[in-house]
Write an enzyme that holds these catalytic residues in place. Sequence first.
Site, mmCIF file in Angstrom:
data_model
loop_
_atom_site.group_PDB
_atom_site.id
_atom_site.type_symbol
_atom_site.label_atom_id
_atom_site.label_comp_id
_atom_site.label_asym_id
_atom_site.label_seq_id
_atom_site.Cartn_x
_atom_site.Cartn_y
_atom_site.Cartn_z
ATOM 1 N N GLY A 13 -18.784 -50.868 -56.887
ATOM 2 C CA GLY A 13 -17.370 -49.803 -57.096
ATOM 3 C C GLY A 13 -17.756 -48.721 -57.912
ATOM 4 O O GLY A 13 -17.125 -48.311 -58.791
ATOM 5 N N ASN A 15 -17.855 -45.791 -56.538
ATOM 6 C CA ASN A 15 -16.726 -44.976 -56.067
ATOM 7 C C ASN A 15 -15.305 -45.220 -56.682
ATOM 8 O O ASN A 15 -14.546 -44.489 -57.025
ATOM 9 C CB ASN A 15 -16.789 -44.829 -54.623
ATOM 10 C CG ASN A 15 -17.662 -43.872 -53.997
ATOM 11 O OD1 ASN A 15 -17.687 -42.584 -54.073
ATOM 12 N ND2 ASN A 15 -18.769 -44.599 -53.472
ATOM 13 N N LEU A 90 -16.596 -53.894 -47.107
ATOM 14 C CA LEU A 90 -17.434 -54.019 -45.737
ATOM 15 C C LEU A 90 -16.777 -54.860 -44.803
ATOM 16 O O LEU A 90 -17.718 -55.313 -43.714
ATOM 17 C CB LEU A 90 -18.660 -54.845 -46.388
ATOM 18 C CG LEU A 90 -19.663 -54.108 -47.271
ATOM 19 C CD1 LEU A 90 -20.804 -55.087 -47.964
ATOM 20 C CD2 LEU A 90 -20.105 -53.030 -46.650
ATOM 21 N N LEU A 92 -13.806 -55.190 -41.797
ATOM 22 C CA LEU A 92 -12.614 -54.447 -40.785
ATOM 23 C C LEU A 92 -11.368 -54.783 -41.553
ATOM 24 O O LEU A 92 -10.997 -55.860 -41.677
ATOM 25 C CB LEU A 92 -12.662 -54.851 -39.377
ATOM 26 C CG LEU A 92 -12.302 -53.983 -38.205
ATOM 27 C CD1 LEU A 92 -13.091 -52.673 -38.279
ATOM 28 C CD2 LEU A 92 -12.598 -54.504 -37.165
ATOM 29 N N ASN A 107 -11.298 -43.850 -45.991
ATOM 30 C CA ASN A 107 -12.885 -44.506 -46.388
ATOM 31 C C ASN A 107 -13.847 -43.474 -46.464
ATOM 32 O O ASN A 107 -13.650 -42.394 -46.203
ATOM 33 C CB ASN A 107 -13.137 -45.310 -44.921
ATOM 34 C CG ASN A 107 -14.455 -45.883 -45.228
ATOM 35 O OD1 ASN A 107 -14.591 -46.687 -46.382
ATOM 36 N ND2 ASN A 107 -15.354 -45.946 -44.308
ATOM 37 N N HIS A 109 -17.768 -42.606 -46.125
ATOM 38 C CA HIS A 109 -18.969 -43.041 -45.437
ATOM 39 C C HIS A 109 -20.184 -42.296 -45.942
ATOM 40 O O HIS A 109 -19.997 -40.991 -46.051
ATOM 41 C CB HIS A 109 -18.789 -42.993 -44.081
ATOM 42 C CG HIS A 109 -20.030 -43.518 -42.918
ATOM 43 N ND1 HIS A 109 -20.294 -45.030 -43.021
ATOM 44 C CD2 HIS A 109 -21.239 -43.027 -42.623
ATOM 45 C CE1 HIS A 109 -21.035 -45.104 -42.461
ATOM 46 N NE2 HIS A 109 -21.847 -43.747 -41.866
ATOM 47 N N ASP A 150 -15.428 -46.707 -38.727
ATOM 48 C CA ASP A 150 -16.000 -45.456 -38.903
ATOM 49 C C ASP A 150 -15.497 -44.589 -37.849
ATOM 50 O O ASP A 150 -16.285 -43.233 -37.705
ATOM 51 C CB ASP A 150 -17.426 -45.437 -38.900
ATOM 52 C CG ASP A 150 -18.107 -46.092 -40.060
ATOM 53 O OD1 ASP A 150 -16.960 -46.194 -41.179
ATOM 54 O OD2 ASP A 150 -19.116 -46.621 -40.312
ATOM 55 N N GLU A 179 -20.651 -38.309 -53.182
ATOM 56 C CA GLU A 179 -19.370 -39.133 -52.834
ATOM 57 C C GLU A 179 -18.621 -39.046 -54.073
ATOM 58 O O GLU A 179 -17.309 -39.066 -53.925
ATOM 59 C CB GLU A 179 -19.733 -40.589 -52.458
ATOM 60 C CG GLU A 179 -20.704 -40.600 -51.411
ATOM 61 C CD GLU A 179 -21.023 -42.160 -51.143
ATOM 62 O OE1 GLU A 179 -20.063 -43.073 -51.196
ATOM 63 O OE2 GLU A 179 -22.255 -42.258 -50.802
HETATM 64 C C1 GRF Z 1 -20.909 -46.036 -50.781
HETATM 65 O O1 GRF Z 1 -22.026 -45.497 -50.321
HETATM 66 C C2 GRF Z 1 -19.838 -45.737 -49.723
HETATM 67 O O2 GRF Z 1 -19.997 -44.452 -48.984
HETATM 68 C C3 GRF Z 1 -19.932 -46.884 -48.658
HETATM 69 O O3 GRF Z 1 -20.275 -47.844 -49.590
HETATM 70 C C4 GRF Z 1 -20.819 -47.525 -50.767
HETATM 71 C C5 GRF Z 1 -20.123 -48.077 -51.960
HETATM 72 O O4 GRF Z 1 -20.812 -47.958 -53.224
HETATM 73 N N1 GRF Z 1 -18.848 -47.101 -48.020
HETATM 74 P P1 GRF Z 1 -19.933 -48.342 -54.529
HETATM 75 O O5 GRF Z 1 -19.586 -49.677 -54.409
HETATM 76 O O6 GRF Z 1 -18.752 -47.323 -54.480
HETATM 77 O O7 GRF Z 1 -20.998 -47.955 -55.344
#
Ligand code: GRF
Length: 230
Positions: A13, A15, A90, A92, A107, A109, A150, A179
């Site tokens: 987490g 992000n 992770l 769908l 989302n 990616h 995606d 990100e």
């Molecule tokens: C990130 O690289 C994001 O792009 C992908 O999963 C990863 C999640 O990382 N979808 P975090 O849990 O936010 O550290």
Amino acid sequence: MSLRVAVFASGGGTNLQALLDNFNTHDGVARIVLVVSDRQDAHALERARAAGVEAVVIPVTGRPIDYVSRETLVTLESADIDLIALAGYLRLVPPAVVRRYRNRIVNIHPALLPAFGGKGMFGLRVHRAVIESGAMVSGATVHLVDEQYDTGKIVAQWPVPVLPGDTPEALAARVLRVEHLLYPAALEAVARRLERGDVPAAHTVRSGAFTWAAEHAPAANDIRRALGLD
Ligand code: GRF
């Protein structure tokens, strides 16, 4: 009034943390009010609780999709959610949830879609595939979520160089820094469009927007300017 955002996360987490730090520290266009995980042990749940945000586990493994779908919809509706941000989720998203929140699920990616995406392309696998392909540029993509992995419309992208001798871990870390800057800015851009009654469309980022600063990260200001936020 702020748009009410749910973040879905399966893992650490970071992000999610970037989104919390950007949206929940002041009154703005959006606020994270709910975190959903498919995993009881996701560190993202602790980050949510530490920020005073409701954290809910909706298990997916071994359960019929209809159950997951119904539980997800009830959870989202009772929290009055306007917008969903997947952050390392992770699974769908069930089709009924995508239909209910069409153009309201985004989302992030860790590559430049439509390359290096799709089922099974997550974590270090993405960065390994990028390096093995010989690509010299990777990056981060924020996109709308549809019924597949995606493939939804791209909302924002930021390129990141692949450097000679890169390991998947080194590239992952470089992309992750971007990100954390791109996702809050892109979500803010999407939220502003929704607030105006617009559909978040492709090409939120002006073409040619690319800055790679000496310290090997774009400045947050460059990203915000490219997204038309400042
Ligand atoms: C990130 O690289 C994001 O792009 C992908 O999963 C990863 C999640 O990382 N979808 P975090 O849990 O936010 O550290």
